[in-house]
Scaffold this motif. Structure first.
Motif, PDB file in Angstrom:
ATOM      1  N   VAL A  46      -1.066   4.915   4.334  1.00  0.00           N
ATOM      2  CA  VAL A  46      -0.020   4.274   5.421  1.00  0.00           C
ATOM      3  C   VAL A  46       0.897   5.281   5.873  1.00  0.00           C
ATOM      4  CG1 VAL A  46       1.796   2.322   5.331  1.00  0.00           C
ATOM      5  CG2 VAL A  46      -0.407   2.161   4.005  1.00  0.00           C
ATOM      6  N   MET A  47       1.259   6.310   4.928  1.00  0.00           N
ATOM      7  CA  MET A  47       2.211   7.355   5.333  1.00  0.00           C
ATOM      8  C   MET A  47       1.426   8.226   6.845  1.00  0.00           C
ATOM      9  SD  MET A  47       4.766   7.134   3.809  1.00  0.00           S
ATOM     10  CE  MET A  47       5.640   6.339   2.534  1.00  0.00           C
ATOM     11  N   LEU A  48       0.169   8.496   6.450  1.00  0.00           N
ATOM     12  CA  LEU A  48      -0.441   9.048   7.546  1.00  0.00           C
ATOM     13  C   LEU A  48      -0.777   7.925   8.879  1.00  0.00           C
ATOM     14  CD1 LEU A  48      -3.443  11.006   5.691  1.00  0.00           C
ATOM     15  CD2 LEU A  48      -1.164  11.905   6.687  1.00  0.00           C
TER      16      LEU A  48
ATOM     17  N   PHE B  75      13.965   5.805  -6.750  1.00  0.00           N
ATOM     18  CA  PHE B  75      14.165   5.465  -5.343  1.00  0.00           C
ATOM     19  C   PHE B  75      12.961   5.967  -4.604  1.00  0.00           C
ATOM     20  CE2 PHE B  75      14.890   6.980  -0.914  1.00  0.00           C
ATOM     21  CZ  PHE B  75      14.979   5.612  -0.341  1.00  0.00           C
ATOM     22  N   PHE B  76      12.387   6.921  -5.133  1.00  0.00           N
ATOM     23  CA  PHE B  76      10.965   7.475  -4.472  1.00  0.00           C
ATOM     24  C   PHE B  76      10.149   6.072  -4.432  1.00  0.00           C
ATOM     25  CE2 PHE B  76       6.981   9.651  -4.350  1.00  0.00           C
ATOM     26  CZ  PHE B  76       7.228  10.424  -3.422  1.00  0.00           C
ATOM     27  N   ALA B  77      10.207   5.422  -5.613  1.00  0.00           N
ATOM     28  CA  ALA B  77       8.899   4.591  -5.731  1.00  0.00           C
ATOM     29  C   ALA B  77       9.035   3.449  -4.959  1.00  0.00           C
ATOM     30  CB  ALA B  77       9.337   3.907  -7.185  1.00  0.00           C
ATOM     31  N   TYR B  78      10.317   3.245  -4.268  1.00  0.00           N
ATOM     32  CA  TYR B  78      10.275   2.049  -3.044  1.00  0.00           C
ATOM     33  C   TYR B  78      10.131   2.466  -1.409  1.00  0.00           C
ATOM     34  CZ  TYR B  78      12.411  -0.635  -6.560  1.00  0.00           C
ATOM     35  OH  TYR B  78      12.925  -1.538  -7.778  1.00  0.00           O
TER      36      TYR B  78
ATOM     37  N   GLY C 125       0.574  -1.324   0.020  1.00  0.00           N
ATOM     38  CA  GLY C 125       0.017   0.059  -0.077  1.00  0.00           C
ATOM     39  C   GLY C 125       0.672   1.192  -0.102  1.00  0.00           C
ATOM     40  N   ALA C 126       2.062   1.403   0.605  1.00  0.00           N
ATOM     41  CA  ALA C 126       2.749   2.483   0.896  1.00  0.00           C
ATOM     42  C   ALA C 126       3.737   2.601  -0.322  1.00  0.00           C
ATOM     43  CB  ALA C 126       3.416   2.470   2.262  1.00  0.00           C
ATOM     44  N   ILE C 127       4.068   1.487  -0.845  1.00  0.00           N
ATOM     45  CA  ILE C 127       5.268   1.357  -2.173  1.00  0.00           C
ATOM     46  C   ILE C 127       4.636   1.760  -3.203  1.00  0.00           C
ATOM     47  CG2 ILE C 127       6.854   0.202  -2.984  1.00  0.00           C
ATOM     48  CD1 ILE C 127       7.226  -1.726  -0.648  1.00  0.00           C
ATOM     49  N   ILE C 128       3.597   1.306  -3.838  1.00  0.00           N
ATOM     50  CA  ILE C 128       3.168   1.548  -5.143  1.00  0.00           C
ATOM     51  C   ILE C 128       2.301   2.858  -5.389  1.00  0.00           C
ATOM     52  CG2 ILE C 128       2.178   0.601  -7.328  1.00  0.00           C
ATOM     53  CD1 ILE C 128       2.719  -2.100  -6.405  1.00  0.00           C
ATOM     54  N   GLY C 129       2.881   3.624  -6.029  1.00  0.00           N
ATOM     55  CA  GLY C 129       2.325   4.925  -5.989  1.00  0.00           C
ATOM     56  C   GLY C 129       2.595   5.957  -7.142  1.00  0.00           C
ATOM     57  N   ALA C 130       2.983   7.200  -6.553  1.00  0.00           N
ATOM     58  CA  ALA C 130       3.646   8.058  -7.689  1.00  0.00           C
ATOM     59  C   ALA C 130       4.765   7.821  -8.380  1.00  0.00           C
ATOM     60  CB  ALA C 130       3.826   9.463  -6.714  1.00  0.00           C
ATOM     61  N   GLY C 131       5.730   6.968  -7.593  1.00  0.00           N
ATOM     62  CA  GLY C 131       7.054   6.679  -8.233  1.00  0.00           C
ATOM     63  C   GLY C 131       6.826   5.990  -9.519  1.00  0.00           C
TER      64      GLY C 131
HETATM   65  N1  ALA Z   1       6.575   4.836  -2.690  1.00  0.00           N
HETATM   66  C1  ALA Z   1       5.633   5.787  -2.881  1.00  0.00           C
HETATM   67  C2  ALA Z   1       5.150   6.328  -3.966  1.00  0.00           C
HETATM   68  O1  ALA Z   1       5.872   5.882  -4.971  1.00  0.00           O
HETATM   69  C3  ALA Z   1       6.055   7.015  -1.750  1.00  0.00           C
HETATM   70  O2  ALA Z   1       4.233   6.998  -4.192  1.00  0.00           O
END
Ligand code: ALA
Length: 520
Positions: A375-377, A284-287, A38-44
């Motif tokens: 998950v960040m919140l 790296f942001f993606a991870y 949930g926290a990993i796959i996103g904007a990255g």
């Molecule tokens: N890994 C998170 C994202 O890619 C922060 O959005």
């Protein structure tokens, strides 16, 4: 002692056990793995992959994903040892408290604010963009003034009034027909027949944060259940893009796989192996996010066993998905076409037979980005909760809701700060700060594992990082290398952020520290 005071591991383990009555232990290995994904796959993957391919690495961006993924895996193995030994919600902050002392712990806790709180704000703004675009597809236009913060950043450092270029007849946002990007100058917007609307507040981002905070206060199990559904949606869509897209790959787009190095007009270079290395800290942001699993330590049913599983499994699954996804994206479209705000859609748009996937990709992005924010919140208030228990933050951060057993006051404070940043402030300036703060925490955790192995080899370690000190050394070296690659402006901001944080520590934290007071 003060700055150098360390918390004893035995005391920490006792605290972890005693906290049973406060936060509720409901999460198992599957929920924890899903929180990690949930926290990993996103904007990255949904936004940055395109920029990294177009500006730095070409199709070689998948190698950048391999490199950044390996660095995270080494750091993840170090996190896993700590998480199994010290299952406390403070994560890297607590691990540093046990190994390097209170001053370093505070520094890392303060850096984790960059990772969690700022990532929540940044990603919620990305979410707002995708969400507004999805509504617009359905013919619903959010008034432009309420879909953007009043300020924005251009050229990486200049803060200016934000505007949206809209079609005067329909209110729909219009973008440059060639680059598919928003107009950057008011004149260009007018020349294209659009009207300029100044931003007032990014309302969708604010509403997302309020909704998720309400959910998080209601209960960690409820939040995990919502997260499971959202993660299932985003994984299905990512797998669909990979599975279907695979059959339409045009190998010409991969040739050459690492384009020849080119010198930019400003003297900097792109592509070549150097470009692949330069793209690693970008992707790296993606991870970022697998470590958020460790902040749920006091809500895990069997933390010693399940935290390492949650972190490593989520990281491995996402690494494989990212490598495949970047291969498919650069295989579908010439990489130069991916440098847009919605690169996955841009890749799909190259193949007419894949048109039907476009709306699904938008749904995947909206789902993906919202679970990152969730998950960040979730992680940030739990770190603050631990810091308040240690006396380094005011006691209000340590308050637990009497009925829901969640750190509710801390969750609301974090939610209010996050929505203020997302709703009103220019985020462009802060983007890479998130990576900077996270990398500092990762490096410290890697070094900490080694320090503790030398200092207290006898302590029981339910999960042991393999090949110590090799894995911690490679992990620390790789994360510090990526930190080194960050632009000068980000470094200045990181230093400024550290100065503010350390001032707060010397004014408040040091004199209120529970350990400090017991020592004096
Ligand atoms: N890994 C998170 C994202 O890619 C922060 O959005």
């Amino acid at each position: 002692m003060g700055v150098w005071s360390k918390k004893s591991i035995l005391k920490l383990q006792a605290e972890a056990g005693a906290s049973n009555g406060e936060l509720k232990r409901t999460l198992g290995a599957l929920n924890l793995t899903m929180l990690g994904i949930g926290a990993i796959i996103g904007a990255g993957i949904f936004v940055l992959t395109g920029t990294a391919a177009a500006n730095f690495a070409g199709p070689g961006v998948s190698l950048s994903f391999v490199l950044a993924g390996l660095a995270c895996l080494f750091a993840g193995l170090c996190y896993a040892e700590f998480a199994s030994m010290i299952p406390i919600a403070g994560s890297a902050y607590t691990y540093s408290y046990a190994t390097m002392g209170e001053g370093v712990a505070w520094f890392i806790g303060w850096n984790l604010v960059l990772e969690y709180l700022f990532a929540a704000s940044t990603v919620s703004v990305g979410w707002s963009g995708y969400f507004s675009a999805m509504l617009a597809e359905a013919g619903i236009h959010i008034p432009a003034a309420f879909a953007s913060a009043p300020l924005t950043v251009i050229n990486g450092h200049q803060v200016v009034r934000a505007f949206t270029c809209v079609d005067p007849a329909t209110g729909a946002t219009i973008v440059d027909a060639v680059s598919h990007m928003a107009y950057t100058t008011r004149d260009a917007c007018s020349a294209a027949g659009g009207s300029v609307v100044n931003g007032i507040i990014n309302l969708p981002a604010v509403l997302l944060i309020v909704t998720l905070t309400l959910l998080l206060v209601r209960g960690v199990q409820e939040s995990a259940t919502v997260n499971n559904v959202v993660v299932a949606i985003k994984m299905t869509i990512v797998l669909l893009v990979i599975g279907v897209g695979f059959f339409y790959i045009n190998k010409d787009n991969w040739t050459p796989f690492i384009p020849e190095m080119v010198t930019n007009p400003d003297g900097s270079t792109k592509y070549g192996m150097a470009g692949v290395l330069r793209a690693a800290p970008v992707v790296f942001f993606a991870y970022i996010g697998f470590d958020a699993v460790s902040t749920a330590a006091q809500e895990a049913k069997n933390p010693q066993r399940d935290l390492p599983i949650g972190m490593i499994a989520s990281l491995l699954i996402c690494t494989v998905l990212y490598i495949l996804m970047s291969l498919v994206m650069t295989g579908l479209a010439p990489f130069a076409k991916l440098g847009v705000a919605h690169p996955v859609s841009a890749a799909i748009a190259e193949v007419p037979q894949l048109k039907w996937l476009e709306n699904l990709v938008n749904i995947g992005a909206v789902a993906g980005l919202s679970s990152v924010v969730l998950v960040m919140l979730m992680g940030q208030p739990r770190i603050f909760y631990t810091m308040a228990k240690d006396g380094l933050l005011p006691p209000i951060f340590g308050r637990v809701h009497p009925k829901y057993k969640t750190p509710s006051a801390s969750s609301w404070i974090v939610g209010l700060i996050a929505l203020t940043i997302a709703g009103f402030f220019p985020l462009g300036l802060l983007g890479e700060l998130v990576s900077g703060g996270t990398l500092a925490a990762f490096a410290t955790v890697c070094i900490g594992v080694w320090v503790l192995r030398v200092r207290s080899p006898e302590l029981p370690r339910p999960f042991r990082t393999p090949m110590v000190p090799l894995v911690p050394i490679i992990g620390a070296f790789a994360t510090l290398y990526m930190m080194w690659q960050l632009p000068a402006l980000t470094w200045k901001l990181l230093i400024g952020w550290t100065v503010i944080g350390m001032s707060f520590y010397f004014i408040y934290g040091k004199s209120h520290s529970v350990i400090g007071r017991s020592e004096s």
